[in-house]
Design a protein around this motif. Sequence first.
Motif, PDB file in Angstrom:
ATOM      1  N   LEU A  46      31.875  32.868  44.319  1.00 44.48           N
ATOM      2  CA  LEU A  46      31.923  32.729  42.862  1.00 44.48           C
ATOM      3  C   LEU A  46      31.663  34.059  42.170  1.00 44.48           C
ATOM      4  N   GLU A  47      30.774  34.859  42.723  1.00 43.74           N
ATOM      5  CA  GLU A  47      30.505  36.192  42.165  1.00 43.74           C
ATOM      6  C   GLU A  47      31.745  37.088  42.321  1.00 43.74           C
ATOM      7  N   LEU A  48      32.379  37.042  43.481  1.00 45.74           N
ATOM      8  CA  LEU A  48      33.587  37.826  43.727  1.00 45.74           C
ATOM      9  C   LEU A  48      34.692  37.441  42.740  1.00 45.74           C
ATOM     10  N   LEU A  49      34.884  36.139  42.538  1.00 44.04           N
ATOM     11  CA  LEU A  49      35.935  35.672  41.636  1.00 44.04           C
ATOM     12  C   LEU A  49      35.581  35.928  40.176  1.00 44.04           C
ATOM     13  N   THR A  50      34.301  35.894  39.844  1.00 44.31           N
ATOM     14  CA  THR A  50      33.886  36.281  38.496  1.00 44.31           C
ATOM     15  C   THR A  50      34.200  37.752  38.280  1.00 44.31           C
ATOM     16  N   ASN A  51      33.917  38.588  39.273  1.00 45.99           N
ATOM     17  CA  ASN A  51      34.268  40.013  39.178  1.00 45.99           C
ATOM     18  C   ASN A  51      35.768  40.194  39.026  1.00 45.99           C
ATOM     19  N   PHE A  52      36.549  39.424  39.795  1.00 48.70           N
ATOM     20  CA  PHE A  52      38.008  39.531  39.724  1.00 48.70           C
ATOM     21  C   PHE A  52      38.507  39.226  38.315  1.00 48.70           C
ATOM     22  N   TRP A  53      38.112  38.066  37.786  1.00 46.25           N
ATOM     23  CA  TRP A  53      38.616  37.682  36.460  1.00 46.25           C
ATOM     24  C   TRP A  53      38.019  38.539  35.355  1.00 46.25           C
ATOM     25  N   ASP A  54      36.793  39.003  35.534  1.00 42.97           N
ATOM     26  CA  ASP A  54      36.199  39.932  34.572  1.00 42.97           C
ATOM     27  C   ASP A  54      37.027  41.216  34.523  1.00 42.97           C
ATOM     28  N   SER A  55      37.461  41.690  35.693  1.00 40.70           N
ATOM     29  CA  SER A  55      38.282  42.910  35.722  1.00 40.70           C
ATOM     30  C   SER A  55      39.675  42.647  35.148  1.00 40.70           C
ATOM     31  N   GLN A  56      40.214  41.443  35.350  1.00 42.29           N
ATOM     32  CA  GLN A  56      41.525  41.094  34.800  1.00 42.29           C
ATOM     33  C   GLN A  56      41.504  40.987  33.275  1.00 42.29           C
ATOM     34  N   LEU A  57      40.445  40.434  32.739  1.00 41.32           N
ATOM     35  CA  LEU A  57      40.403  40.140  31.301  1.00 41.32           C
ATOM     36  C   LEU A  57      39.733  41.217  30.466  1.00 41.32           C
ATOM     37  N   PHE A  58      38.861  42.015  31.085  1.00 40.64           N
ATOM     38  CA  PHE A  58      38.147  43.034  30.333  1.00 40.64           C
ATOM     39  C   PHE A  58      38.350  44.437  30.902  1.00 40.64           C
ATOM     40  N   LEU A  59      39.232  44.545  31.884  1.00 45.56           N
ATOM     41  CA  LEU A  59      39.586  45.827  32.506  1.00 45.56           C
ATOM     42  C   LEU A  59      38.380  46.544  33.096  1.00 45.56           C
ATOM     43  N   ASN A  60      37.353  45.777  33.494  1.00 50.63           N
ATOM     44  CA  ASN A  60      36.230  46.357  34.228  1.00 50.63           C
ATOM     45  C   ASN A  60      36.687  46.574  35.662  1.00 50.63           C
ATOM     46  N   ARG A  61      36.149  47.557  36.294  1.00 50.18           N
ATOM     47  CA  ARG A  61      36.554  47.847  37.673  1.00 50.18           C
ATOM     48  C   ARG A  61      35.453  47.455  38.646  1.00 50.18           C
ATOM     49  N   ASN A  62      35.065  46.189  38.590  1.00 48.04           N
ATOM     50  CA  ASN A  62      33.970  45.743  39.453  1.00 48.04           C
ATOM     51  C   ASN A  62      34.443  44.784  40.536  1.00 48.04           C
ATOM     52  N   TYR A  63      35.764  44.724  40.760  1.00 43.90           N
ATOM     53  CA  TYR A  63      36.296  43.849  41.799  1.00 43.90           C
ATOM     54  C   TYR A  63      36.734  44.694  42.979  1.00 43.90           C
ATOM     55  N   THR A  64      36.329  44.283  44.192  1.00 40.57           N
ATOM     56  CA  THR A  64      36.660  45.077  45.379  1.00 40.57           C
ATOM     57  C   THR A  64      37.223  44.207  46.495  1.00 40.57           C
ATOM     58  N   GLY A  65      38.026  43.239  46.158  1.00 35.03           N
ATOM     59  CA  GLY A  65      38.606  42.373  47.176  1.00 35.03           C
ATOM     60  C   GLY A  65      40.094  42.623  47.347  1.00 35.03           C
TER      61      GLY A  65
END
Length: 133
Positions: A46-65
Amino acid sequence: MNHKKHDIASREDVQLLVHRFYDRIRNHEALGPFFNSTVQNWAEHLELLTNFWDSQLFLNRNYTGDPVKAHIHVDKVFGHTITMEHFGWWLEVWVATIDDLFDGERAWIAKNRARKMATMLFLKIYESRKTSS
């Protein structure tokens, strides 16, 4: 309770969306078995997917999958049985979850990105089957 929905505006909103979505997915008759037997650590997932969608919607670069690699692996584990229909159900649950919680431009973007992603992931799965037989 009748309250006005707002747009997805923060990481907390993304986290709520991801958690509510996967609650539904885990109980989905066709999709639940893929996730429930594959995901070993739900808090981490859930944390990984939150990071993924956070990076998709807010252009944060916190997803590493690597979603392509992950989906190809799951398809292989399940004997190449993932179909476009599975992605259709996934998308249906995603859109319904967004519609239940949010309304606005970022909510629309989340739906649109998911539509594109579903198509791309299934095509990558399909292509990988030709090379991994």
